[in-house]
Design an enzyme around this catalytic site. Sequence first.
Site, mmCIF file in Angstrom:
data_model
loop_
_atom_site.group_PDB
_atom_site.id
_atom_site.type_symbol
_atom_site.label_atom_id
_atom_site.label_comp_id
_atom_site.label_asym_id
_atom_site.label_seq_id
_atom_site.Cartn_x
_atom_site.Cartn_y
_atom_site.Cartn_z
ATOM 1 N N LYS A 16 -23.611 -24.274 -1.489
ATOM 2 C CA LYS A 16 -22.350 -23.548 -1.620
ATOM 3 C C LYS A 16 -22.073 -23.207 -3.081
ATOM 4 O O LYS A 16 -22.158 -24.061 -3.949
ATOM 5 C CB LYS A 16 -21.213 -24.397 -1.044
ATOM 6 C CG LYS A 16 -21.415 -24.722 0.433
ATOM 7 C CD LYS A 16 -20.460 -25.782 0.933
ATOM 8 C CE LYS A 16 -20.759 -27.143 0.343
ATOM 9 N NZ LYS A 16 -19.896 -28.217 0.917
ATOM 10 N N THR B 18 -7.315 -26.181 -1.119
ATOM 11 C CA THR B 18 -8.714 -26.205 -0.681
ATOM 12 C C THR B 18 -9.212 -27.623 -0.436
ATOM 13 O O THR B 18 -10.421 -27.849 -0.391
ATOM 14 C CB THR B 18 -9.611 -25.527 -1.736
ATOM 15 O OG1 THR B 18 -9.411 -26.156 -3.003
ATOM 16 C CG2 THR B 18 -9.289 -24.036 -1.856
ATOM 17 N N GLY C 270 -10.600 -30.534 1.355
ATOM 18 C CA GLY C 270 -11.285 -30.737 2.622
ATOM 19 C C GLY C 270 -12.142 -29.585 3.099
ATOM 20 O O GLY C 270 -12.623 -29.603 4.232
ATOM 21 N N THR C 271 -12.378 -28.600 2.239
ATOM 22 C CA THR C 271 -13.198 -27.468 2.679
ATOM 23 C C THR C 271 -14.636 -27.889 2.983
ATOM 24 O O THR C 271 -15.250 -27.397 3.932
ATOM 25 C CB THR C 271 -13.215 -26.349 1.620
ATOM 26 O OG1 THR C 271 -13.598 -26.895 0.354
ATOM 27 C CG2 THR C 271 -11.863 -25.689 1.496
ATOM 28 N N GLY C 272 -15.171 -28.815 2.173
ATOM 29 C CA GLY C 272 -16.547 -29.256 2.408
ATOM 30 C C GLY C 272 -16.704 -29.992 3.722
ATOM 31 O O GLY C 272 -17.648 -29.744 4.484
ATOM 32 N N CYS C 273 -15.781 -30.911 4.000
ATOM 33 C CA CYS C 273 -15.796 -31.643 5.271
ATOM 34 C C CYS C 273 -15.658 -30.689 6.443
ATOM 35 O O CYS C 273 -16.378 -30.789 7.441
ATOM 36 C CB CYS C 273 -14.641 -32.648 5.318
ATOM 37 S SG CYS C 273 -14.667 -33.905 4.046
#
Length: 307
Positions: free
Chosen positions: A215, A247, A249-252
């Site tokens: 990413k 933003t 928690g976007t990765g989770c």
Amino acid sequence: MALACAVDEKLMESPAMSSAVPDNTAVVSAAQGHGGLRRARVLSIAGSDSGGGAGIQADIKAITALGGYAMTALTALTAQNTLGVQGILPVPPEFVRQQIRSVRDDIGIDAIKTGMLGGAAEIHAVADEVATIRHQTPGLPIVVDPVMVAKGGAVLLQADALESLVRELLPLATVMTPNLPEAMQLVGRELVTLADMKEAARTLRERTGAAVLLKGGHMQGETIVDILLDDSGLTEFPGLRLPGRHTHGTGCTLASALATRLGQGFSLIEATDQARRYVQAAIAHAPGFGQGAGPLWHAHGWHGGVA
């Protein structure tokens, strides 16, 4: 050790791609959701976020919103909000194992997503259990989000755990989803350009055998790119940077959405495209909660735009 979801700070708009629903005719009708999508049973192995923005809480929301059935194995409890992490209580590795086995032996698993694991002992326990499940169910989608660094720069992976992650868990993955700082930790060098990202993805794929969704949200500039490297080659997902501070928690969320779509039978490219679109909409509909990096709005498909 702090616990949060490793955030890829700004996701971008997605290019138009095919999103055909795969043939799930072999799935019994009881496992079908709306629109004929499979009610994939997705196991998230990760930590808890008491603020609800990241970790297990974000995973449950994303999986449910996309028509999956969320199951969990907690690796840690945290006292956490949009401003940071105030406390952490690790879960003993043997109890993490027990949670995984409890789900596996009764409900069954169609996809696995791992998030923040903590230390070498936890990684060893999770990798051992995942390897057993993968042996029993060849081809089971496994999404590894190699959570290492929080948005604010806090280290989330213990120093002795990086080698265990690379040696034991990443080779089991269908796809890994590092953000830029995590990828730099994994390859041991700075990544500044898109060419650097592509070379890092090749290095990680050669080292582990897993597909790599790298990413690019931490890159500078208004136009940013995510890249996917798998058996079909390298696919770029370019777009414009989305504004705003909400933003957390976007990765989770991305990793859980990806695991859900893979569990429903979508190809990796299709699943990546749809997971990214879901996260982008969740950012766009963020409710504005908290004084710091606020959460996404995971229920935008049901209650988009709610004030």
